[in-house]
Design a protein around this motif. Structure first.
Motif, PDB file in Angstrom:
ATOM      1  N   SER A  35       0.856  -1.186   0.000  1.00 44.92           N
ATOM      2  CA  SER A  35       0.000   0.000   0.000  1.00 44.92           C
ATOM      3  C   SER A  35       0.892   1.236   0.000  1.00 44.92           C
ATOM      4  CB  SER A  35      -0.891   0.017   1.247  1.00 44.92           C
ATOM      5  OG  SER A  35      -0.091   0.214   2.400  1.00 44.92           O
ATOM      6  N   LEU A  36       0.288   2.385  -0.227  1.00 41.82           N
ATOM      7  CA  LEU A  36       1.033   3.631  -0.161  1.00 41.82           C
ATOM      8  C   LEU A  36       1.624   3.808   1.234  1.00 41.82           C
ATOM      9  CD1 LEU A  36       2.004   6.254  -1.433  1.00 41.82           C
ATOM     10  CD2 LEU A  36      -0.208   7.283  -0.803  1.00 41.82           C
ATOM     11  N   ALA A  37       0.850   3.485   2.250  1.00 45.35           N
ATOM     12  CA  ALA A  37       1.350   3.612   3.633  1.00 45.35           C
ATOM     13  C   ALA A  37       2.577   2.731   3.841  1.00 45.35           C
ATOM     14  CB  ALA A  37       0.256   3.254   4.633  1.00 45.35           C
ATOM     15  N   GLN A  38       2.522   1.481   3.376  1.00 45.29           N
ATOM     16  CA  GLN A  38       3.662   0.576   3.550  1.00 45.29           C
ATOM     17  C   GLN A  38       4.895   1.095   2.825  1.00 45.29           C
ATOM     18  OE1 GLN A  38       1.337  -2.703   2.082  1.00 45.29           O
ATOM     19  NE2 GLN A  38       1.506  -3.798   4.031  1.00 45.29           N
ATOM     20  N   LEU A  39       4.699   1.637   1.630  1.00 44.65           N
ATOM     21  CA  LEU A  39       5.815   2.173   0.861  1.00 44.65           C
ATOM     22  C   LEU A  39       6.425   3.380   1.564  1.00 44.65           C
ATOM     23  CD1 LEU A  39       7.598   2.288  -1.660  1.00 44.65           C
ATOM     24  CD2 LEU A  39       5.729   3.477  -2.823  1.00 44.65           C
ATOM     25  N   VAL A  40       5.592   4.304   2.029  1.00 41.36           N
ATOM     26  CA  VAL A  40       6.088   5.494   2.734  1.00 41.36           C
ATOM     27  C   VAL A  40       6.830   5.085   4.004  1.00 41.36           C
ATOM     28  CG1 VAL A  40       5.369   7.561   4.019  1.00 41.36           C
ATOM     29  CG2 VAL A  40       4.416   7.100   1.750  1.00 41.36           C
ATOM     30  N   ARG A  71      17.074  20.943   2.028  1.00 42.42           N
ATOM     31  CA  ARG A  71      17.967  20.577   0.937  1.00 42.42           C
ATOM     32  C   ARG A  71      17.616  21.295  -0.367  1.00 42.42           C
ATOM     33  NH1 ARG A  71      18.281  14.604  -0.311  1.00 42.42           N
ATOM     34  NH2 ARG A  71      18.258  14.487   1.945  1.00 42.42           N
ATOM     35  N   ILE A  72      16.320  21.455  -0.640  1.00 45.79           N
ATOM     36  CA  ILE A  72      15.959  22.078  -1.920  1.00 45.79           C
ATOM     37  C   ILE A  72      15.648  23.571  -1.780  1.00 45.79           C
ATOM     38  CG2 ILE A  72      15.130  19.900  -2.839  1.00 45.79           C
ATOM     39  CD1 ILE A  72      12.288  20.977  -2.685  1.00 45.79           C
ATOM     40  N   GLY A  73      15.636  24.057  -0.556  1.00 44.50           N
ATOM     41  CA  GLY A  73      15.464  25.489  -0.346  1.00 44.50           C
ATOM     42  C   GLY A  73      14.064  26.009  -0.558  1.00 44.50           C
ATOM     43  N   GLN A  74      13.075  25.181  -0.287  1.00 45.28           N
ATOM     44  CA  GLN A  74      11.687  25.650  -0.349  1.00 45.28           C
ATOM     45  C   GLN A  74      10.852  24.862   0.645  1.00 45.28           C
ATOM     46  OE1 GLN A  74      11.078  24.675  -4.593  1.00 45.28           O
ATOM     47  NE2 GLN A  74       9.261  23.525  -3.995  1.00 45.28           N
ATOM     48  N   ARG A  75       9.816  25.501   1.137  1.00 46.21           N
ATOM     49  CA  ARG A  75       8.939  24.864   2.114  1.00 46.21           C
ATOM     50  C   ARG A  75       8.084  23.813   1.422  1.00 46.21           C
ATOM     51  NH1 ARG A  75       4.113  27.338   5.629  1.00 46.21           N
ATOM     52  NH2 ARG A  75       4.117  25.724   7.214  1.00 46.21           N
ATOM     53  N   LEU A  76       8.076  22.615   1.979  1.00 45.38           N
ATOM     54  CA  LEU A  76       7.309  21.511   1.410  1.00 45.38           C
ATOM     55  C   LEU A  76       6.117  21.179   2.284  1.00 45.38           C
ATOM     56  CD1 LEU A  76      10.214  19.079   0.424  1.00 45.38           C
ATOM     57  CD2 LEU A  76       9.010  20.696  -1.043  1.00 45.38           C
ATOM     58  N   THR A  77       5.096  20.636   1.663  1.00 44.79           N
ATOM     59  CA  THR A  77       3.948  20.098   2.379  1.00 44.79           C
ATOM     60  C   THR A  77       4.162  18.588   2.538  1.00 44.79           C
ATOM     61  OG1 THR A  77       2.738  19.645   0.341  1.00 44.79           O
ATOM     62  CG2 THR A  77       2.430  21.839   1.342  1.00 44.79           C
ATOM     63  N   VAL A  78       3.326  17.933   3.312  1.00 49.77           N
ATOM     64  CA  VAL A  78       3.401  16.473   3.425  1.00 49.77           C
ATOM     65  C   VAL A  78       3.193  15.820   2.058  1.00 49.77           C
ATOM     66  CG1 VAL A  78       2.274  14.428   4.400  1.00 49.77           C
ATOM     67  CG2 VAL A  78       2.881  16.347   5.889  1.00 49.77           C
ATOM     68  N   PRO A  79       2.204  16.253   1.252  1.00 54.21           N
ATOM     69  CA  PRO A  79       2.073  15.645  -0.072  1.00 54.21           C
ATOM     70  C   PRO A  79       3.316  15.865  -0.951  1.00 54.21           C
ATOM     71  CG  PRO A  79       0.040  16.750   0.513  1.00 54.21           C
ATOM     72  CD  PRO A  79       1.053  17.122   1.555  1.00 54.21           C
ATOM     73  N   ASP A  80       3.970  17.023  -0.837  1.00 48.91           N
ATOM     74  CA  ASP A  80       5.215  17.246  -1.574  1.00 48.91           C
ATOM     75  C   ASP A  80       6.267  16.218  -1.153  1.00 48.91           C
ATOM     76  OD1 ASP A  80       4.230  19.577  -2.847  1.00 48.91           O
ATOM     77  OD2 ASP A  80       5.072  20.891  -1.299  1.00 48.91           O
ATOM     78  N   ALA A  81       6.390  16.003   0.144  1.00 51.46           N
ATOM     79  CA  ALA A  81       7.361  15.029   0.651  1.00 51.46           C
ATOM     80  C   ALA A  81       7.020  13.627   0.164  1.00 51.46           C
ATOM     81  CB  ALA A  81       7.410  15.067   2.175  1.00 51.46           C
ATOM     82  N   VAL A  82       5.747  13.272   0.168  1.00 56.47           N
ATOM     83  CA  VAL A  82       5.331  11.961  -0.342  1.00 56.47           C
ATOM     84  C   VAL A  82       5.701  11.837  -1.816  1.00 56.47           C
ATOM     85  CG1 VAL A  82       3.333  10.494  -0.875  1.00 56.47           C
ATOM     86  CG2 VAL A  82       3.525  11.585   1.383  1.00 56.47           C
ATOM     87  N   SER A  83       5.509  12.888  -2.593  1.00 55.90           N
ATOM     88  CA  SER A  83       5.863  12.871  -4.006  1.00 55.90           C
ATOM     89  C   SER A  83       7.362  12.615  -4.190  1.00 55.90           C
ATOM     90  CB  SER A  83       5.474  14.207  -4.653  1.00 55.90           C
ATOM     91  OG  SER A  83       5.751  14.190  -6.040  1.00 55.90           O
ATOM     92  N   LEU A  84       8.187  13.266  -3.387  1.00 55.49           N
ATOM     93  CA  LEU A  84       9.633  13.056  -3.478  1.00 55.49           C
ATOM     94  C   LEU A  84      10.028  11.664  -2.985  1.00 55.49           C
ATOM     95  CD1 LEU A  84      10.891  16.601  -2.447  1.00 55.49           C
ATOM     96  CD2 LEU A  84      11.029  15.534  -4.721  1.00 55.49           C
ATOM     97  N   ILE A  85       9.308  11.146  -2.008  1.00 55.55           N
ATOM     98  CA  ILE A  85       9.548   9.772  -1.539  1.00 55.55           C
ATOM     99  C   ILE A  85       9.237   8.789  -2.664  1.00 55.55           C
ATOM    100  CG2 ILE A  85       8.636   7.979   0.014  1.00 55.55           C
ATOM    101  CD1 ILE A  85       8.401  10.296   2.146  1.00 55.55           C
ATOM    102  N   LEU A  86       8.170   9.042  -3.406  1.00 54.11           N
ATOM    103  CA  LEU A  86       7.824   8.178  -4.544  1.00 54.11           C
ATOM    104  C   LEU A  86       8.889   8.271  -5.631  1.00 54.11           C
ATOM    105  CD1 LEU A  86       3.995   8.910  -4.717  1.00 54.11           C
ATOM    106  CD2 LEU A  86       5.111   6.846  -3.818  1.00 54.11           C
ATOM    107  N   LEU A  87       9.374   9.473  -5.890  1.00 55.47           N
ATOM    108  CA  LEU A  87      10.471   9.653  -6.847  1.00 55.47           C
ATOM    109  C   LEU A  87      11.685   8.846  -6.407  1.00 55.47           C
ATOM    110  CD1 LEU A  87      11.909  11.058  -9.252  1.00 55.47           C
ATOM    111  CD2 LEU A  87      12.441  12.934  -7.659  1.00 55.47           C
ATOM    112  N   ASP A  88      12.010   8.901  -5.127  1.00 53.18           N
ATOM    113  CA  ASP A  88      13.143   8.159  -4.579  1.00 53.18           C
ATOM    114  C   ASP A  88      12.940   6.655  -4.760  1.00 53.18           C
ATOM    115  OD1 ASP A  88      15.626   8.028  -2.892  1.00 53.18           O
ATOM    116  OD2 ASP A  88      14.263   7.013  -1.518  1.00 53.18           O
ATOM    117  N   SER A  89      11.744   6.182  -4.510  1.00 52.89           N
ATOM    118  CA  SER A  89      11.444   4.762  -4.645  1.00 52.89           C
ATOM    119  C   SER A  89      11.621   4.298  -6.082  1.00 52.89           C
ATOM    120  CB  SER A  89      10.014   4.492  -4.170  1.00 52.89           C
ATOM    121  OG  SER A  89       9.680   3.143  -4.344  1.00 52.89           O
ATOM    122  N   ILE A  90      11.076   5.064  -7.027  1.00 50.36           N
ATOM    123  CA  ILE A  90      11.187   4.708  -8.447  1.00 50.36           C
ATOM    124  C   ILE A  90      12.651   4.785  -8.893  1.00 50.36           C
ATOM    125  CG2 ILE A  90      10.618   5.452 -10.799  1.00 50.36           C
ATOM    126  CD1 ILE A  90       8.287   4.043  -9.492  1.00 50.36           C
TER     127      ILE A  90
END
Length: 132
Positions: free
Chosen positions: A36-41, A96-115
């Protein structure tokens, strides 16, 4: 939401939803179990730093190309300890990227990292290079 878990009601874009379903599919195939998304995160925030070797500009480009906000409603529920790790990851990535992120932004980057991690593993496997 109980005291032992944290729930996030997210309104995400269709491209982010598609990235999430692809990352879940790839992760499920890699583990041999439905994920699931939760397990992946949870797995990603519990591992090594997210996107440690990636240029911050690549991460900013990712967030520009795959918008976070949208009309697709999802719910993410993870144990409080892992939610704390997710928030810590969000703060680390923000710095690290110099901008304020939301939780969904962080999840998006986590998905990028996984792929990205999966693609690296796939290339190494095809080249018959031992993976640590």
């Amino acid at each position: 939401m109980t005291g032992r878990s944290r729930g996030y009601a997210l309104s995400i874009s269709t491209p982010l939803f598609q990235l999430a379903t692809e990352a879940i599919r790839v992760h499920s195939n890699a583990t041999g179990r439905f994920q699931s998304l939760a397990q992946l995160v949870i797995e990603r925030v519990s591992c090594a730093p997210i996107l440690e070797d990636h240029d911050p500009e690549i991460m900013r480009d990712h967030l520009r190309l795959i918008p976070t906000k949208g009309d697709v409603q999802i719910y993410l529920s993870i144990p409080r300890e892992d939610a704390d790790k997710l928030v810590a990851t969000k703060k680390e990535l923000s710095a690290r990227i110099g901008q304020r992120l939301t939780v969904p932004d962080a999840v998006s980057l986590i998905l990028l990292d996984s792929i990205a991690d999966d693609r690296t593993t796939e290339v190494l496997r095809k080249m018959a290079i031992p993976m640590s």
